[in-house]
Design an enzyme around this catalytic site. Structure first.
Site, mmCIF file in Angstrom:
data_model
loop_
_atom_site.group_PDB
_atom_site.id
_atom_site.type_symbol
_atom_site.label_atom_id
_atom_site.label_comp_id
_atom_site.label_asym_id
_atom_site.label_seq_id
_atom_site.Cartn_x
_atom_site.Cartn_y
_atom_site.Cartn_z
ATOM 1 N N CYS A 1 -13.759 -23.933 8.080
ATOM 2 C CA CYS A 1 -12.853 -23.145 8.839
ATOM 3 C C CYS A 1 -11.425 -23.664 8.759
ATOM 4 O O CYS A 1 -10.916 -24.821 9.884
ATOM 5 C CB CYS A 1 -12.892 -22.997 10.806
ATOM 6 S SG CYS A 1 -12.020 -22.122 11.014
ATOM 7 N N CYS B 1 -6.687 -16.141 7.304
ATOM 8 C CA CYS B 1 -8.177 -17.672 7.412
ATOM 9 C C CYS B 1 -7.886 -18.572 6.557
ATOM 10 O O CYS B 1 -7.222 -18.096 5.151
ATOM 11 C CB CYS B 1 -9.754 -16.009 6.552
ATOM 12 S SG CYS B 1 -11.018 -17.299 5.766
HETATM 13 N N1 LIG Z 1 -10.729 -19.032 9.708
HETATM 14 C C1 LIG Z 1 -12.073 -20.187 9.168
HETATM 15 C C2 LIG Z 1 -12.913 -19.490 8.051
HETATM 16 C C3 LIG Z 1 -14.543 -18.851 9.033
HETATM 17 C C4 LIG Z 1 -15.102 -18.950 8.022
HETATM 18 C C5 LIG Z 1 -16.189 -18.147 8.379
HETATM 19 N N2 LIG Z 1 -15.734 -16.987 8.483
HETATM 20 C C6 LIG Z 1 -17.316 -18.448 7.438
HETATM 21 O O1 LIG Z 1 -17.260 -18.453 6.273
HETATM 22 O O2 LIG Z 1 -18.870 -17.821 7.570
HETATM 23 C C7 LIG Z 1 -10.520 -20.575 7.814
HETATM 24 O O3 LIG Z 1 -9.809 -20.208 8.381
HETATM 25 O O4 LIG Z 1 -10.918 -20.486 7.236
#
Ligand SMILES: N[C@H](CCC[C@H](N)C(=O)O)C(=O)O
Length: 299
Positions: A76, A224
């Site tokens: 993350c 993300c």
């Molecule tokens: N918000 C996150 C990613 C979370 C990943 C998650 N959703 C998964 O791979 O299950 C980021 O800033 O990289």
């Protein structure tokens, strides 16, 4: 009832993060606690970053990442910047080394408050992303949705940044797509045995693009970071961009920016902001929480 743990509600470009201090204790934030915290509007989050004592020499902490549905994530990016900001505020230090299930991450807070995280090396091998079918070249896999002769989204680049990603190239603002409709179909597509984070990316110049992501285990989030890494790497890998790109995260407040550099040594470095909102204490087994009244940043 477990002893209370300090936590901070933070965000990275609007990606809602709870940083939980689990140092000095052997228990963990449970999926039950995650689901309960996410159900309360005050503590609704996209990811929990639980800071545990280091497990190996040379690292500052072991980080466990939970999605808001209680599942674990291997990476993350936005949450890692939040952890750096919280620990930098606590210790006055600027550089940290973390261990996650996906490997070792080095991170630095800069004088202007932005934070760079070395997110490690991208993985392109189909079985390690993982994909359900063998593809020699995962920079363009066969997958489409919409009418067979006029697909709405097709031929994504697939890769892992520790967690699985698919990047679909689009030729207009990613906000103009029904990602809340397509996201769940693609996240859960049989092509992705461990599901996938689904990103729409519009290349706007050889050094810039605009993205929007449907996250595995969290749905439509405001931003993300690992998906921005995946989009930046996939842009360079397919010849659409150079190896350093400014990524406008379309869904984030004020369309914020992350800089992604895929270095010649194959490491992907993400740079961007993190923001503290408020602090409190919580019970990591149930998710019951209390907000601090001091209003001071604390972990
Ligand atoms: N918000 C996150 C990613 C979370 C990943 C998650 N959703 C998964 O791979 O299950 C980021 O800033 O990289």
């Amino acid at each position: 009832m477990a002893a209370e743990a300090q936590f901070a509600r933070m965000n990275g470009l609007g990606n809602m993060i709870l940083v939980v201090d689990m140092r000095g204790r052997a228990d963990a934030v449970t999926p039950t606690a995650a689901i309960a915290l996410n159900a309360d509007p005050a503590t609704r989050f996209d990811q929990i970053m639980a800071i545990h004592d280091p497990k190996v020499d040379g690292t500052d902490a072991f980080i466990v990442i939970l999605n808001c549905d209680g599942t674990k994530a291997q990476a993350c990016g936005n949450g890692t910047r939040c952890v750096v900001q919280a620990l930098a505020a606590e210790t006055g230090r600027k550089a940290f080394t973390f261990q996650t299930v996906a490997g070792i991450l080095n991170a630095t807070e800069h004088a202007d408050g932005t934070i760079s995280v070395d997110m490690g090396k991208p993985v392109f091998e189909w079985s390690r992303i993982p994909l359900a079918e063998e593809f020699f070249d995962t920079s363009r896999i066969e997958l489409q949705i919409g009418p067979i002769d006029a697909p709405i989204l097709h031929s994504p680049a697939a890769m892992s940044m520790g967690n699985p990603h698919a990047v679909f190239w689009v030729d207009r603002d990613p906000m103009s797509f029904d990602l809340d409709r397509f996201g769940p179909l693609l996240e859960n597509h049989p092509m992705f045995p461990e599901k996938a984070n689904i990103t729409l990316a519009q290349v706007t110049s050889p050094s810039s693009m605009t993205t929007r992501t449907w996250e595995r285990g969290a749905g439509l989030t405001l931003a993300c970071g690992s998906a921005a890494c995946a989009a930046g790497v996939s842009g360079a890998r397919t010849g659409r961009t150079g190896r350093k790109v400014a990524i406008t995260v379309a869904s984030s407040p004020n369309r914020g920016t992350l800089t992604i550099e895929w270095r010649e040594d194959d490491h992907v470095v993400m740079t961007g902001p993190a923001e503290w909102e408020w602090s409190g204490t919580l019970d990591p087994s149930t998710g019951a929480f209390r907000r601090d009244e001091t209003g001071a940043a604390a972990l």
